[in-house]
Each structure stands twice: as structure tokens, then as C-alpha cells.
Design a protein around this motif. Structure first.
Motif: not given
Ligand code: SF4
Length: 566
Positions: A259, A261-263, A265-266, A268-269, A300, A328
Motif C-alpha cells: 500500500c 499510503y503508510g498509515c 497503525f497499519c 501493510i505499507s 489494499s 479509500r
Molecule cells: S491498507 Fe489502508 S490502512 Fe493500511 S496503509 Fe493502506 S490505506 Fe492505510
């Protein structure tokens, strides 16, 4: 074998459509196990991909097994029979390899239950020449395998597409040479991306913090996570479809991995790198080969796929049904909403995660309120009457005003959605608010962060729930703060947390009771900010995300929390 077990298996198989069949005469017998019920396991694309990959290997026959439901479990216990595979109803203990597909910490206890029901020694050190090799792969193997390290002989650390063939080639070679169990494990440990936990001993300081992981064999100090840089050559799609799946008979197609976006808390990134989009040709080939006329696009960041609109239009043009993982809010368009509505989708899921812009900036998901309202407007315009909103409660540096903001944002979205909902004059906007206690995840910038106590989270959830008691059309769902504590413990725990799982299983205790009875120090594991240079148990795995970069993101979040007072 009681006839009821055989019948159960026959029924499940008869309701499946499959594009992969195990070669039952192949000499190397593997059973791939999903540590949850059949309907959950068969819905997992990762599980299905592993099933295909194992069965594609020369001389390998891979069957499946799942956590039995309570009826089957009591049948097994009464009859004294062992848990069996789905395809040939063979006891799990008769396979050479038991391979767990692990994506969620809360399934750890199910994994032990499956070993127990199969009559296989729980700890890897107790297994002898006749025991199957117990291996595990999936996201847990590279996020944090340590809480279950004592129960697993070998972890496959990384994406399976290249790892499974490599692993099975070595296994077959050693197997053909009649290597003893310990020799076989040693042969496999020489492969990159293979982690043998018993070859490492954790060393703790007087305060219980991890000081080092010491090798007791000739193995690297850290195990590299395996990555694939381009998913296009690998056809990751459903190879089994059944109405008994949690998703129904949808054919899943992987659109992307990682992903952008690098949120904060997540995971995945930070743990899936590099971001890879499947080529349009590869997606369309998989759609053409799908088992059913319902396509579920998975990934994602699917709406960021460069040809996303075109792919959706093509699916719609072929008269196929379309399902999507959550998108998103800033990627939704009018055209796309219309396609969703035409394809029968009645709910749109939006994940603001936090109510205030302040909090959304801290977690690095800075989607403006106007964008969220626009998403609700587009859903309303397209005649989609149900909107599901995901929020996290107990985020780092959260204030009371951030909780108020969840309530206000929900009301604004509801009003906006209702205003534009024009499908029929009588249509009523229905909003579901999903509240999830924050669980700090390993390999993310918030891995250093303390948990908020469940009492405090509960109060926040109650406040939000109370606020909507009189608002028609808003339903609040929440995940238990007490369960989130258990999840957090398993998520960032070390090898010593394995005793909690073992105790739970042996004494049949609920996790909270077992935590109390074992005197597990939650202040140590959960309610303290971890030291900046503290060694984490999951750092036995070497990933592409460097600690310094992740730490920089954490510092940035803290700076924002100080600037944005709320
Ligand atoms: S998968 Fe969703 S929550 Fe996780 S970083 Fe990407 S946009 Fe953010």
C-alpha cells in the motif's frame, strides 16, 4: 472413522467448485491447515494460493484441514478419533508435513487445539521421528512469529510464490535421501527465508527485556523475509469456490500487494514491499478463468490500480457481479459508485479511522472531512443506502475532543448521505459505525506505543454508543476492549507468551483468566512505552523497513500530537 465425519467431509467437497485437485498418488503428503472454521478458511485467498502452490510441486499431494466446529469436535473426543483431512479423511498425524496458514493472532489458540485433536505433541522439542514436520507461513511469520515459536518446527518467512517451491524442492531432496528428522530440519534451515526457532535462544535482562537472540547452530543472526517484486506472473485467484464460504461463491482476484499510503497503525505499507500492481492482462486472464460469475477484487490499494476503472467496466460489461474490499474515500468517483450500484452492491464501506482531522494527521491518514462527505454524497447519489464507517478508539494521543469528533463526523456523514440519497423518496440512509480498540502492531511506527487500558476504551465506546441511541438509522458495533488486550499481547508478545496459549489449552481457561492465573505482567507487555532502542522479539525477522525509518515516523506522529492540540 465415524461415518458422520466422512459425511461431513463429502458434503463440504460436493459443494465446492475447484480448479486444483491434489494428486492423491504423489508420495509426499502434506496437509495445509487453516486454524479456523471451514467457512473462514476457504474464504482466505492466501490459504487457497498456498493450496495451489503446494499441489503444483512435483511428487506432492496437498490436502486441507480446518478447525472443527463444536459438533465435530465433540464427536472426535467421544470417539477417540483424530482430526482428519478434508479430501481423504486421513488423520493429520499421518502426513509428512502439517502446514499452518496463519494470518491472525487470535487463531494461535486454534492452532494448538488442532495439534491436540490430531494427537501431535504441542511443543516442537517433544516431537520425534514419527511426528509430522509442523511448519507455518502467512503474515504472522514475518510480523511476529515469536509467541508461537515453541510450537512450530519451521516458519516460511515471506511471500509463498517463490518460497514454497524452493522449500519443497529441498524437502523432497532430503526426504529421498531418508534424512532423519533433525537432519531434514537442518537441511531446510540453510535456505534463505526459513526460520527454525529452536536454533535461537532468547536472552532477557533482569527487567525482562529482550537483550538478544543467540544462535545455537550455524544460522544467520536474523532471518530475511522473502519478497516478490512483481505479482503479475503469479495467478493469485480463487481455486475453490463454494457457497459455504464466509464470502459466498465469489471468485477472488488479487489486484495488488502493499500500500502506498503508510498509515502509521497499519502493517501493510511497512511489511509488503515494494508496492506491486498486477498487470491488466494478468487480472483479465484470471477473471476469464474464474470459477463463478461473481468477482471479488482483493488488495489494499485496488482503487489506485492504474487501470482500475477499465477493469471494473470490463467486469460490468461481461455481466459479472463485482465485489470489492474497502476503498479509500478519496478514491471513490461518481462513475465507480454507479457501477457498484448496478452490480448489486448495497453497502459502501468508508474507513476514516479517526473522527478529527488532527487525529487523522497523527495516524497519517489525512483525508479531509469534505472528502469523506463527498464519498457519502456519491454513495447517496448512486442510490446506495447503507454506509459502514470504521473508526479506531484509543489511538495514540487521543483526546476527548477526538471522541466527540467521531460522533460529529458520523452525524455529518449521515445527514449528507441522507440529503443525496435519491434512489427512492422513501429511502432512508442507514449507517453502521464500527468501533475497534487500537491494537499497536509490530513493524509499524506505533510498535513502541503503550496500549490504553480497557476501562478507558470501554468508556469511550459507551459514550459514542449513547450518543446514537436516539439517532435513527445509526447502528453502533464494537469489538471488545478485553479481547483487544489479548490480541495486543499476542501481537507484540515474545516467546514467553507461548505459555499463555499452552495454559489456556490445557486448562480450558478463557485468556483473561489464564493471564491472571499465570501472573502475566500486562504493565510490562502492554501499558508501557517501549524504549527507543529496545530490541523487539519480531526483529529476528529482517524486513525491508528499517527501524530508523519506522522510528522517524513515530517521532513525526509525536511532534504532530504536540502541535495539533485539538
Ligand atoms: S491498507 Fe489502508 S490502512 Fe493500511 S496503509 Fe493502506 S490505506 Fe492505510
Amino acid at each position: 472413522m465415524p461415518w458422520r465425519l466422512r459425511k461431513y467431509s463429502e458434503q463440504a467437497l460436493s459443494r465446492e467448485k475447484r480448479s486444483v485437485e491434489p494428486n492423491l498418488s504423489a508420495p509426499i503428503k502434506i496437509v495445509l491447515v487453516y486454524p479456523n472454521l471451514y467457512k473462514t478458511g476457504v474464504a482466505s485467498l492466501g490459504f487457497q494460493v498456498a493450496y495451489r502452490l503446494f499441489n503444483e510441486q512435483k511428487d506432492v499431494c496437498c490436502e486441507r484441514a480446518f478447525l472443527p466446529d463444536s459438533k465435530i469436535k465433540s464427536l472426535l473426543e467421544k470417539s477417540g478419533n483424530e482430526l482428519c483431512s478434508l479430501e481423504t479423511v486421513s488423520p493429520l498425524s499421518t502426513f509428512f508435513i502439517i502446514a499452518f496458514s496463519l494470518s491472525f493472532e487470535m487463531d494461535f489458540i486454534n492452532m494448538l487445539e488442532i495439534l491436540r485433536l490430531s494427537g501431535i505433541p504441542l511443543f516442537s522439542r517433544q516431537r520425534g521421528e514419527d511426528s509430522p514436520l509442523v511448519i507455518a507461513g502467512g503474515a504472522i511469520s514475518f510480523l511476529n512469529p515469536e509467541p508461537i515459536a515453541d510450537f512450530i518446527d519451521i516458519f516460511l518467512v515471506g511471500d509463498g510464490e517463490e518460497l514454497i517451491p524452493k522449500f519443497m524442492r529441498q524437502f523432497t531432496e532430503s526426504f529421498c535421501k531418508n534424512r532423519r528428522r533433525d537432519e531434514l530440519i537442518a537441511d531446510l534451515s540453510r535456505l534463505e527465508n526459513v526460520y527454525v526457532p529452536s536454533y535461537y535462544d532468547p536472552v532477557y535482562d533482569g527487567g525482562g527485556r529482550l537483550l538478544s537472540m543467540t544462535q545455537n547452530r550455524e544460522v544467520p543472526a536474523r532471518v530475511k523475509r522473502g519478497y516478490i517484486s512483481d505479482i503479475s506472473p503469479y495467478p493469485n485467484q480463487s481455486v475453490i469456490s463454494t457457497k459455504n464460504s464466509a464470502f459466498g461463491d465469489v471468485s477472488l482476484v488479487e489486484m495488488n500487494r502493499g500500500c502506498p499510503y503508510g498509515c502509521r497503525f497499519c502493517a501493510i505499507s511497512y511489511s509488503y514491499r515494494p508496492l506491486s500492481f498486477r498487470s491488466r492482462e494478468s487480472v483479465e486472464r484470471m477473471i476469464a478463468e474464474s470459477l463463478t460469475d461473481k468477482i471479488g477484487l482483493v488488495g489494499s490499494a485496488i482503487a489506485d490500480h492504474p487501470q482500475f476503472d477499465m477493469i471494473c467496466k470490463n467486469i460490468a460489461g461481461q455481466g459479472l457481479d463485482l465485489g470489492l474490499a474497502s476503498l479509500r474515500a478519496d478514491r471513490l468517483t461518481r462513475e465507480f459508485m454507479a457501477i457498484l450500484h448496478d452490480r448489486g452492491i448495497r453497502t459502501v464501506t468508508i474507513a476514516p479511522e479517526a473522527g478529527s482531522m488532527r487525529m487523522r494527521r497523527i495516524i497519517n491518514k489525512p483525508i479531509a472531512e469534505e472528502t469523506l462527505l463527498l464519498a457519502a454524497q456519491l454513495a447517496g447519489d448512486a442510490g446506495i443506502a447503507m454506509v459502514k464507517l470504521y473508526f479506531i478508539v484509543g489511538l495514540p494521543w487521543e483526546k476527548e475532543s477526538d471522541i466527540d469528533a467521531i460522533i460529529n463526523l458520523t452525524r455529518n456523514i449521515k445527514n449528507h448521505h441522507q440529503r443525496y440519497l435519491k434512489f427512492s423518496p422513501k429511502s432512508r440512509s442507514r449507517i453502521t459505525v464500527s468501533l475497534n480498540p487500537f491494537v499497536p502492531k509490530p513493524q509499524t511506527p506505533f510498535q513502541w506505543r503503550a496500549n490504553e487500558r480497557p476501562q478507558s476504551i470501554r468508556k469511550k465506546i459507551e459514550r459514542i454508543t449513547r450518543a446514537f441511541r436516539r439517532d435513527g438509522g445509526v447502528r453502533v458495533q464494537s469489538y471488545s476492549p478485553r479481547e483487544a488486550i489479548v490480541q495486543s499481547l499476542l501481537s507484540r508478545g515474545d516467546r514467553r507468551i507461548g505459555k499463555l496459549l499452552h495454559h489456556q489449552l490445557i486448562h480450558g481457561e478463557k485468556p483473561q483468566t489464564a493471564i491472571k492465573n499465570l501472573g502475566i505482567d500486562l504493565d510490562f507487555y502492554l501499558y508501557r512505552e517501549r524504549e527507543p532502542d529496545e530490541l523487539f522479539p519480531w526483529e529476528i525477522i529482517e524486513t525491508k523497513s528499517q527501524r530508523e525509518i519506522i522510528r522517524r515516523h513515530y517521532r513525526k506522529a509525536r511532534e504532530l500530537a504536540q502541535i495539533l492540540l485539538g
